[in-house]
Design a protein around this motif. Structure first.
Motif, short mmCIF file in Angstrom:
data_model
loop_
_atom_site.label_atom_id
_atom_site.label_comp_id
_atom_site.label_asym_id
_atom_site.label_seq_id
_atom_site.Cartn_x
_atom_site.Cartn_y
_atom_site.Cartn_z
N TYR A 99 0.81 -1.22 0.00
CA TYR A 99 0.00 0.00 0.00
C TYR A 99 0.84 1.27 0.00
CZ TYR A 99 -3.56 -3.41 1.16
OH TYR A 99 -4.37 -4.51 1.15
N ASP A 100 2.13 1.20 0.30
CA ASP A 100 3.02 2.35 0.20
C ASP A 100 3.66 2.42 -1.19
OD1 ASP A 100 2.70 3.38 2.74
OD2 ASP A 100 4.83 3.28 3.25
N ALA A 101 4.16 1.28 -1.64
CA ALA A 101 4.81 1.23 -2.95
C ALA A 101 3.77 1.41 -4.06
CB ALA A 101 5.52 -0.11 -3.11
N THR A 102 4.23 1.82 -5.22
CA THR A 102 3.32 2.03 -6.35
C THR A 102 2.49 0.78 -6.63
OG1 THR A 102 4.92 3.55 -7.29
CG2 THR A 102 3.19 2.75 -8.76
N GLU A 103 3.16 -0.38 -6.65
CA GLU A 103 2.46 -1.65 -6.82
C GLU A 103 3.30 -2.76 -6.21
OE1 GLU A 103 5.30 -1.23 -9.83
OE2 GLU A 103 3.46 -0.10 -10.00
N ILE A 104 2.63 -3.78 -5.71
CA ILE A 104 3.28 -4.97 -5.18
C ILE A 104 2.67 -6.17 -5.89
CG2 ILE A 104 3.72 -6.40 -3.15
CD1 ILE A 104 5.03 -3.80 -2.76
N ALA A 105 3.51 -7.02 -6.46
CA ALA A 105 3.04 -8.23 -7.13
C ALA A 105 3.17 -9.40 -6.17
CB ALA A 105 3.86 -8.49 -8.39
N PHE A 106 2.08 -10.08 -5.94
CA PHE A 106 2.03 -11.26 -5.10
C PHE A 106 1.83 -12.49 -5.97
CE2 PHE A 106 0.84 -7.97 -2.02
CZ PHE A 106 1.61 -8.33 -0.93
N PRO A 107 2.03 -13.69 -5.40
CA PRO A 107 1.78 -14.90 -6.18
C PRO A 107 0.35 -14.96 -6.73
CG PRO A 107 2.95 -15.42 -4.16
CD PRO A 107 2.54 -13.98 -4.07
N LYS A 108 0.19 -15.78 -7.73
CA LYS A 108 -1.10 -16.01 -8.39
C LYS A 108 -1.64 -14.72 -9.03
CE LYS A 108 -2.16 -19.93 -5.51
NZ LYS A 108 -3.04 -20.57 -4.57
N ASP A 109 -0.72 -13.92 -9.56
CA ASP A 109 -1.06 -12.70 -10.31
C ASP A 109 -1.86 -11.68 -9.51
OD1 ASP A 109 0.24 -13.66 -12.61
OD2 ASP A 109 -1.53 -14.83 -13.16
N ARG A 110 -1.69 -11.66 -8.19
CA ARG A 110 -2.36 -10.66 -7.36
C ARG A 110 -1.50 -9.40 -7.32
NH1 ARG A 110 -2.18 -10.90 -1.29
NH2 ARG A 110 -2.97 -8.87 -0.76
N LEU A 111 -2.09 -8.29 -7.70
CA LEU A 111 -1.39 -7.01 -7.75
C LEU A 111 -2.08 -6.04 -6.80
CD1 LEU A 111 0.91 -5.52 -9.27
CD2 LEU A 111 -0.86 -4.66 -10.80
N VAL A 112 -1.32 -5.45 -5.89
CA VAL A 112 -1.87 -4.48 -4.94
C VAL A 112 -1.26 -3.12 -5.27
CG1 VAL A 112 -2.04 -3.80 -2.52
CG2 VAL A 112 -2.18 -6.21 -3.14
N LEU A 113 -2.12 -2.13 -5.50
CA LEU A 113 -1.68 -0.79 -5.84
C LEU A 113 -1.62 0.09 -4.60
CD1 LEU A 113 -3.82 -0.29 -9.07
CD2 LEU A 113 -1.47 -1.15 -8.87
N ARG A 114 -0.89 1.19 -4.71
CA ARG A 114 -0.76 2.14 -3.61
C ARG A 114 -2.14 2.62 -3.17
NH1 ARG A 114 3.03 6.60 -5.10
NH2 ARG A 114 4.60 5.19 -4.29
N GLN A 115 -2.37 2.54 -1.87
CA GLN A 115 -3.61 3.04 -1.27
C GLN A 115 -3.21 3.65 0.07
OE1 GLN A 115 -6.39 -0.15 -0.89
NE2 GLN A 115 -6.19 -0.76 -3.00
N GLN A 116 -2.77 4.86 0.03
CA GLN A 116 -2.17 5.45 1.20
C GLN A 116 -3.02 6.59 1.74
OE1 GLN A 116 1.60 7.27 0.51
NE2 GLN A 116 2.43 5.95 2.07
N PRO A 117 -3.31 6.57 3.05
CA PRO A 117 -4.06 7.68 3.63
C PRO A 117 -3.19 8.93 3.77
CG PRO A 117 -3.41 6.14 5.35
CD PRO A 117 -3.00 5.54 4.03
N GLU A 118 -3.82 10.04 4.02
CA GLU A 118 -3.08 11.27 4.31
C GLU A 118 -2.16 11.00 5.50
OE1 GLU A 118 -2.98 14.26 2.71
OE2 GLU A 118 -4.11 13.18 1.18
N PRO A 119 -0.98 11.60 5.52
CA PRO A 119 -0.02 11.31 6.59
C PRO A 119 -0.35 12.01 7.91
CG PRO A 119 0.93 12.84 5.02
CD PRO A 119 -0.41 12.43 4.47
#
Length: 124
Positions: free
Chosen positions: A45-65
């Motif tokens: 959720y901090d990085a632009t995208e994280i690739a996990f196994p089985k083609d799961r991609l998590v995009l940045r979802q960051q709250p206000e600091p």
């Protein structure tokens, strides 16, 4: 990995809030050139995208600091760092923690000196 008596020292790198591990490429490459094994962490959720196994991609979802969000992010970083250290210990004992559990290259077993671990980062 080339053998080294006693194993190679390890350094973890954690990037700043909302940043990718690529932010520290120059620093991590310099440490590696001086004989350290460097593990750079992308925090989900901090990085632009994280690739996990089985083609799961998590995009940045960051709250206000806000203070609350930053405190929660510090806790996540601590948990991520512990996870990475545990997985590296598993790898050092001959297991491959990747999703496919492939055989490790020769010389990988017992190549890290987990009594010599450092960590640095940017921001949090």
């Amino acid at each position: 990995m080339a053998p080294r008596p006693g194993g190679w020292p390890l350094v973890l790198f954690s990037p700043g809030y909302g940043e990718d591990r690529a932010l520290g490429t120059d620093l991590t490459e310099d440490l590696a050139s001086q004989g350290y094994v460097v593990a750079a962490i992308d925090h989900t959720y901090d990085a632009t995208e994280i690739a996990f196994p089985k083609d799961r991609l998590v995009l940045r979802q960051q709250p206000e600091p806000t203070a609350t969000a930053l405190a929660a992010s510090v806790q996540v970083r601590a948990a991520d760092s512990r996870f990475v250290l545990d997985e590296l210990a598993s790898l050092n004992n001959g297991a491959n923690p990747d999703a496919e559990h492939r055989a490790l290259p020769p010389g990988t077993n017992r190549s890290l000196n987990l009594a010599m671990v450092g960590m640095f980062g940017h921001s949090l």
